[in-house]
Write an enzyme that holds these catalytic residues in place. Structure first.
Site, short mmCIF file in Angstrom:
data_model
loop_
_atom_site.label_atom_id
_atom_site.label_comp_id
_atom_site.label_asym_id
_atom_site.label_seq_id
_atom_site.Cartn_x
_atom_site.Cartn_y
_atom_site.Cartn_z
N LYS A 77 -58.58 -77.33 3.54
CA LYS A 77 -57.31 -76.63 3.72
C LYS A 77 -56.98 -76.81 5.20
O LYS A 77 -57.61 -76.18 6.06
CB LYS A 77 -57.46 -75.15 3.36
CG LYS A 77 -56.23 -74.32 3.67
CD LYS A 77 -56.41 -72.88 3.22
CE LYS A 77 -55.26 -72.01 3.73
NZ LYS A 77 -55.39 -70.62 3.34
N TRP A 78 -56.05 -77.68 5.53
CA TRP A 78 -55.74 -78.08 6.92
C TRP A 78 -54.61 -77.20 7.42
O TRP A 78 -53.46 -77.36 7.01
CB TRP A 78 -55.35 -79.56 6.95
CG TRP A 78 -55.12 -80.12 8.31
CD1 TRP A 78 -54.34 -79.58 9.31
CD2 TRP A 78 -55.64 -81.34 8.85
NE1 TRP A 78 -54.35 -80.39 10.41
CE2 TRP A 78 -55.14 -81.48 10.17
CE3 TRP A 78 -56.48 -82.34 8.34
CZ2 TRP A 78 -55.45 -82.57 10.98
CZ3 TRP A 78 -56.78 -83.42 9.16
CH2 TRP A 78 -56.27 -83.53 10.46
N ASP A 79 -54.96 -76.28 8.30
CA ASP A 79 -54.00 -75.28 8.75
C ASP A 79 -53.45 -75.64 10.12
O ASP A 79 -54.03 -76.46 10.85
CB ASP A 79 -54.70 -73.91 8.80
CG ASP A 79 -53.76 -72.76 8.51
OD1 ASP A 79 -52.54 -72.93 8.70
OD2 ASP A 79 -54.26 -71.69 8.11
N ASN B 99 -51.50 -73.10 12.94
CA ASN B 99 -50.99 -71.74 12.96
C ASN B 99 -50.12 -71.33 14.13
O ASN B 99 -50.04 -70.15 14.44
CB ASN B 99 -52.16 -70.75 12.84
CG ASN B 99 -52.46 -70.46 11.38
OD1 ASN B 99 -51.54 -70.24 10.61
ND2 ASN B 99 -53.72 -70.46 11.01
N ASP C 76 -62.50 -69.92 3.72
CA ASP C 76 -61.36 -69.95 4.66
C ASP C 76 -61.85 -69.72 6.09
O ASP C 76 -63.03 -69.94 6.42
CB ASP C 76 -60.32 -68.91 4.21
CG ASP C 76 -58.89 -69.28 4.61
OD1 ASP C 76 -58.52 -69.03 5.77
OD2 ASP C 76 -58.16 -69.85 3.77
N CYS D 55 -51.17 -76.81 5.25
CA CYS D 55 -50.83 -75.40 5.41
C CYS D 55 -50.42 -75.22 6.86
O CYS D 55 -50.98 -75.85 7.75
CB CYS D 55 -52.06 -74.55 5.09
SG CYS D 55 -51.90 -72.81 5.52
N ASP E 106 -47.60 -67.58 3.12
CA ASP E 106 -48.61 -66.53 3.26
C ASP E 106 -48.20 -65.28 2.49
O ASP E 106 -49.00 -64.38 2.30
CB ASP E 106 -48.79 -66.18 4.74
CG ASP E 106 -49.71 -67.17 5.45
OD1 ASP E 106 -50.33 -68.00 4.76
OD2 ASP E 106 -49.80 -67.10 6.68
N TRP F 15 -41.54 -67.17 8.55
CA TRP F 15 -42.91 -66.96 8.09
C TRP F 15 -42.90 -65.84 7.03
O TRP F 15 -42.28 -64.80 7.20
CB TRP F 15 -43.80 -66.55 9.27
CG TRP F 15 -45.18 -66.18 8.79
CD1 TRP F 15 -46.18 -67.04 8.46
CD2 TRP F 15 -45.67 -64.87 8.54
NE1 TRP F 15 -47.27 -66.33 8.02
CE2 TRP F 15 -46.99 -65.00 8.06
CE3 TRP F 15 -45.11 -63.59 8.67
CZ2 TRP F 15 -47.77 -63.90 7.71
CZ3 TRP F 15 -45.90 -62.50 8.32
CH2 TRP F 15 -47.21 -62.66 7.85
C1 GLA Z 1 -53.00 -68.97 8.01
C2 GLA Z 1 -53.01 -69.39 6.56
C3 GLA Z 1 -53.78 -68.36 5.76
C4 GLA Z 1 -55.19 -68.24 6.31
C5 GLA Z 1 -55.15 -67.90 7.78
C6 GLA Z 1 -56.54 -67.94 8.39
O1 GLA Z 1 -52.23 -67.84 8.21
O2 GLA Z 1 -51.71 -69.57 6.07
O3 GLA Z 1 -53.81 -68.73 4.39
O4 GLA Z 1 -55.88 -69.45 6.09
O5 GLA Z 1 -54.32 -68.78 8.50
O6 GLA Z 1 -56.54 -67.67 9.73
#
Ligand code: GLA
Length: 730
Positions: A471-473, A475, A361, A521, A543, A194
């Protein structure tokens, strides 16, 4: 037929020929030859029906030159002939102990599987070969699809159970790629973590096996499902390179194995780790696509071929796709502190700079004021957005920008209404801990009810609002990957079904909302691969948006993925690693791909605004060349103090050069930069928007490529751009 190919890697006046028939079959000697302008691939059948690999490399024109497939002789009782033959898709059976393409267990425990040719079908550039076990109706269809414009071959397989009992797949690979027998190869691959994705590795291929993989549930930041193996003497411009990329966003694996017999085998597909997939009578499983290609002109051409395939044949809109718009995203500026007022203020500022897509976001929904709560509750937070999102979206649209929204639909915070209502919807083992990462758990997308919930959530948002972009995240990685609601022998299907359902949601969304665009993402570049690229328009690269670190990450990314797919933001300094660089430098780094801004515009000075306006206007003049053109990595930031990238447009009329200097020592001038991919006879007018070029007027392609041009780069973290306009009208 003579095909003139729009080349991505050679000047346009150069033409290559793809034969009239890409796939030939010599029925007498039972040999297939797949030939394009860039490469050839050949297979043959032994008299007893074993499908052997015969050739992969530069283009061959004559099928008669190829020797037929042969059964070898055993060397000893330790070296049976099966181990000496390069089988195209070996089952695990007989005396075969290298990495198999398919490993199964039958209901009664019998595990022997020996695959032989049954039949084949050819249609255009697609060839399907049927294999079957020597005793049982367990069948495999090997699929081959050739892309003549790049010479790249898509290979995958479908495994069918035609027996009357359930069989369990323990390893189901997409394809085996065999290199020409020999030693001295070098493997190039991308690794990272990361905030530090896409670091380039290069190492000798030796006896034994190298494993590249993800066991994380998603593609992963740690290794990229891509490889390039060269002859040991290759560089950017020279040398033979065999490359490939696996199109899968879940647990994947690529092994590079050199046997004692100088075979080099690359096997890729579903990761066999924790993999068990039952096939009931009549059922089948299709593996991911494993793309492979060959370049006789180094890593640079290998990348350009892959880029061309991605833009032309994989991403949703292909060459009809619009250029990526200039984007603004306030994540780094506001984090969770979003509000209608605050976003409107930023939108007004962004629009003045020339931004075209305004993205809200994380933080707009549920009780989401920090990482601790809200994921899963996809209603607009009424305190932050008292008029819903409609008022903000109308405002953004009136400013002439499209509107985009961050979502992380696969996740849930335990502190959410969704989790309180459906605690069984997450991936888990009963009576075991549920490890939280970033205070969140993973929804079990393999379940049909969860899949429908996610589709309906996103469909509702896209139907209710004028949303152009998600923006499909995603995490976090998986843990305790249990699916207790299905019978024990089906629980591990989760690894595969999760990804299939993810793709299915994306496909349905795109079908229903044809103008919707998406970014993949996953905490930065955790889900970058050619499987998800069928449904998304770009990738969030990392990031880590610090410009000098980004030069390296972007260089690594570009080995496998096209600049247009690489989302790059200009952000504030210091950032991530406390380094500060000028706004111009940050813009010139972020212009290498799809430009965005992630800075706090409320803090920008009038001078910053002027710089940004100028840089965005410049980017819009050159972005077609950057996004749709051919990339030349002239000098790498991994090895050089001064690095440079160049892009040439498809029509050959424009080229763009970016040069970056890391640090100034002893007043030593920066070296001349020699360009590539130009027409040596053509004249180019040089435009130096920042005045740092030490040349002017017109120069020939030959001079630019042989002698090069010099720059005044006298500061640390200094950068320059040049636009070259072809002036002879061709
Ligand atoms: C991830 C994404 C970031 C942002 C955060 C929001 O880390 O990579 O760009 O969108 O989540 O929680």
């Amino acid at each position: 037929m003579r095909r003139v190919i729009a080349l991505c890697c050679l000047p346009l006046f150069f033409t290559l020929h793809t034969p009239a028939q890409v796939i030939q079959f010599d029925s007498g000697r039972r040999i297939w030859l797949i030939t394009t302008a860039y490469s050839s691939y050949a297979m043959g059948l032994t008299p007893d029906g074993e499908l052997q690999h015969l050739y992969w490399g530069g283009p061959l024109s004559r099928i008669a030159d190829l020797p037929p497939a042969q059964r070898r002789r055993d060397i000893s009782s330790f070296d049976p002939h099966q181990m000496l033959e390069n089988e195209e898709y070996p089952g695990w059976g007989g005396p075969r102990f290298y990495e198999p393409a398919l490993k199964i267990t039958r209901a009664g425990g019998n595990r022997d599987l020996v695959l032989q040719y049954v039949s084949h079908r050819q249609e255009g550039n697609r060839l399907d070969i049927e294999l079957k076990d020597i005793r049982d109706p367990i069948q495999v269809t090997l699929h081959y699809l050739a892309y003549p414009d790049t010479g790249i071959l898509a290979r995958w397989s479908t495994i069918h159970n035609q027996t009357s009992q359930t069989i369990t797949l323990e390893s189901a690979q997409s394809a085996v790629w065999n290199l020409p027998p020999g030693a001295g190869y070098y493997l190039n691959y991308l690794s990272g973590r990361w905030g530090a994705e896409d670091q380039i590795n290069r190492e000798p291929v030796r006896e034994g096996m190298k494993v590249l993989e993800s066991r994380l549930g998603h593609t992963g930041h740690n290794l990229s499902p891509w490889f390039a193996i060269d002859d040991g003497e290759a560089n950017e411009d020279f040398g033979r390179v065999w490359f490939g990329a696996l199109a899968w966003s879940g647990n994947w694996r690529i092994t590079v194995e050199q046997t004692p017999y100088q075979q080099v085998r690359i096997v890729g597909g579903f990761n066999p780790f924790d993999f068990l997939y039952p096939l009931n009578p009549g059922e089948s499983l299709e593996t991911p696509v494993f793309y492979g290609g060959f370049s006789a002109h180094g890593w640079g051409e290998a990348s350009r071929l892959l880029h061309r395939l991605e833009l032309q044949d994989i991403e949703p809109h292909g060459l009809q796709a619009r250029p990526r718009p200039v984007l603004y995203n306030s994540w780094e500026a506001t984090e969770f502190n979003v509000s209608e007022e605050g976003q409107k203020a930023l939108a007004a500022k962004a629009a003045k700079l020339g931004v075209e897509l305004f993205v809200v976001d994380d933080g707009w929904f549920g009780e989401r004021s920090s990482e601790h709560a809200g994921l899963g509750d996809w209603y607009v937070n009424p305190q932050k957005f008292p008029h819903g999102l409609a008022s903000l979206i109308t405002y953004v649209n009136q400013l002439g920008m499209d509107f985009g929204l961050w979502v992380e639909p696969e996740m849930v915070n335990p502190n959410s209404d969704l989790y309180r209502k459906h605690p069984d919807w997450v991936i888990h083992f009963p009576n075991r801990p549920r490890s939280e990462l970033r205070y969140q758990l993973v929804l079990n997308l393999a379940r049909d009810d969860v899949k429908e919930f996610i589709f309906n959530t996103l469909d509702h948002l896209a139907s209710q609002y004028n949303i152009r972009y998600f923006k499909w995240d995603m995490n976090r990685i998986f843990s305790e990957p249990g699916w207790p609601e299905v019978p024990p022998n089906e629980q591990r299907e989760l690894w595969v079904r999760y990804v299939q359902n993810l793709y299915d949601i994306m496909r349905r969304l795109r079908e229903k909302h044809p103008n919707l665009e998406m970014e993949s993402c996953s905490g930065g570049g955790g889900r970058v691969d050619l499987g998800i690229l069928r449904y998304v328009d770009e990738f969030w690269t990392s990031d880590n948006t610090e410009a000098f670190d980004r030069l390296h990450i972007q260089n690594g990314f570009s080995q496998a993925y096209a600049p247009k797919l690489m989302s790059d933001w200009v952000t504030d300094v210091p950032n991530m690693n406390h380094r500060s660089t000028s706004l111009e430098y940050r813009f010139l780094v972020a212009m290498q791909g799809a430009l965005g801004i992630g800075a706090n515009l409320n803090k920008w000075t009038e001078q910053d605004n002027q710089t940004a306006t100028r840089m965005i206007a410049l980017y819009k003049r050159i972005r077609n060349t950057i996004q749709f053109g051919n990339l030349y990595r002239l000098l790498s930031p991994w090895t050089h103090d001064v690095s440079a990238v160049e892009y040439t447009s498809q029509d050959g009329k424009q080229a763009v050069l970016f040069v970056y200097r890391h640090s100034q020592e002893f007043n030593t001038p920066a070296p001349a930069i020699r360009l590539a991919g130009l027409d040596p006879k053509a004249l180019y007018r040089l435009e130096s928007p920042d005045g740092k070029l030490q040349a002017s007027g017109e120069l020939s392609g030959a001079f630019l490529m042989q002698n090069g041009i010099n720059f005044r780069l006298s500061d640390d973290y200094d950068a320059a751009a040049v636009i070259l306009h072809r002036v002879d009208g061709n």
